[in-house]
Design an enzyme around this catalytic site. Sequence first.
Site, short mmCIF file in Angstrom:
data_model
loop_
_atom_site.label_atom_id
_atom_site.label_comp_id
_atom_site.label_asym_id
_atom_site.label_seq_id
_atom_site.Cartn_x
_atom_site.Cartn_y
_atom_site.Cartn_z
N ASP A 195 -0.92 6.47 -5.57
CA ASP A 195 -2.01 7.44 -5.67
C ASP A 195 -1.61 8.53 -6.64
OD1 ASP A 195 -3.80 6.43 -3.42
OD2 ASP A 195 -1.92 6.75 -2.34
N HIS A 211 0.82 -1.21 0.00
CA HIS A 211 0.00 0.00 0.00
C HIS A 211 0.86 1.26 0.00
CE1 HIS A 211 -2.85 2.79 2.36
NE2 HIS A 211 -3.41 2.61 1.17
N ARG A 212 0.78 2.00 -1.10
CA ARG A 212 1.62 3.20 -1.29
C ARG A 212 3.10 2.83 -1.19
NH1 ARG A 212 -1.79 6.92 3.09
NH2 ARG A 212 -3.83 6.12 2.49
N ASP A 244 0.15 -2.18 4.35
CA ASP A 244 1.33 -1.36 4.61
C ASP A 244 2.55 -2.23 4.90
OD1 ASP A 244 -0.38 0.78 4.42
OD2 ASP A 244 -0.24 1.40 6.52
N HIS A 256 -0.79 10.87 -1.77
CA HIS A 256 -2.12 10.42 -1.35
C HIS A 256 -3.06 11.58 -1.03
CE1 HIS A 256 -5.19 9.20 1.60
NE2 HIS A 256 -5.28 8.13 0.84
N GLU A 302 -4.11 4.11 -8.39
CA GLU A 302 -5.37 4.70 -7.93
C GLU A 302 -5.46 6.15 -8.39
OE1 GLU A 302 -7.89 6.02 -3.97
OE2 GLU A 302 -6.34 4.48 -3.75
N LYS A 314 -6.68 9.44 -7.55
CA LYS A 314 -7.08 10.05 -6.29
C LYS A 314 -7.82 11.37 -6.54
CE LYS A 314 -6.28 8.75 -2.85
NZ LYS A 314 -7.06 7.93 -1.91
N GLU A 321 0.85 -0.25 -4.67
CA GLU A 321 -0.22 0.68 -5.03
C GLU A 321 0.31 2.11 -4.97
OE1 GLU A 321 -3.61 3.36 -3.43
OE2 GLU A 321 -1.77 2.68 -2.44
#
Length: 276
Positions: free
Chosen positions: A72, A43-44, A268, A85, A144, A146, A70
């Site tokens: 954003d 995640h990120r 994460d 993000h 993603e 955002k 991932e």
Amino acid sequence: MNRYIFIFLVGLMFFGVAAAPLSTAHADEVKNKDRKQTLNIAHRGASGYAPENTIAAFDKAVEMKADMFEVDVQMSKDGELVLIHDTTLDRTTDGSGNVGDFTYEELQKLDAGSWFGEEFAGEKIPTLGEVLDKYRGKIGILIELKSPALYPGIEEKVAEELKARNLDKPENDKIIVQSFNHESVQKVHELLPSMPLGVLLGNTEVTDEQLSEFASYAEYFNPNKAMITKEFVDRLHSFDLQTQPYTVRDQASADYLLKAGVDGIITDFPDYVDPR
């Protein structure tokens, strides 16, 4: 003791002892097989170990052997696709204000790492193109969009970046585009009909009619992990939708989702999903 009975008992003991580790090995093999079928999505980047949406976090995801990471995507004032993000700069940089109010050159002057730890001082806000060029073929990327309503034309910009690198028809879903803005996802579907897409949703009830609509343009339904049960996963699969819930930050949640049979886990901490 009868000689034949003795031989039989010895043989039984031998095969019983030999069979036990084989059985255990088979159980471990099945468990490992199940884990490999569940995509491990950082995640990120591996944001539990490095500042989110930075090269340091993406490198850490690769080092930890995640299947994907991932990112954003937002847009600078002058139309550059940047990875961050929040729609404001305050939390993850030494700047302040709205992301879209700054040019790419201005954003590049910001420190996006020190907030996480002194060892990450000087980390920059990367661009989508930079990350696609650096990591394509090394790891999957979940993109993603955002707050796309703030950035008119962002779908076209993302499509152009992917097309320019022949990534608009990814094999094995190595590139996936998703958003909470479902109109934006549909727009990407019109621009890139072969692109695997995901619909994001919070912890909200969803009807069969909605799932049927999502399945008409997306391959993934990625909700808050609080929505997940084994029954709900089976329901999504009945609509030919895969699911990659977010965001795991503890081992118990990872274990629960693995048992529920999800297709991927956004986390994460990639080592909670696969401790390689």
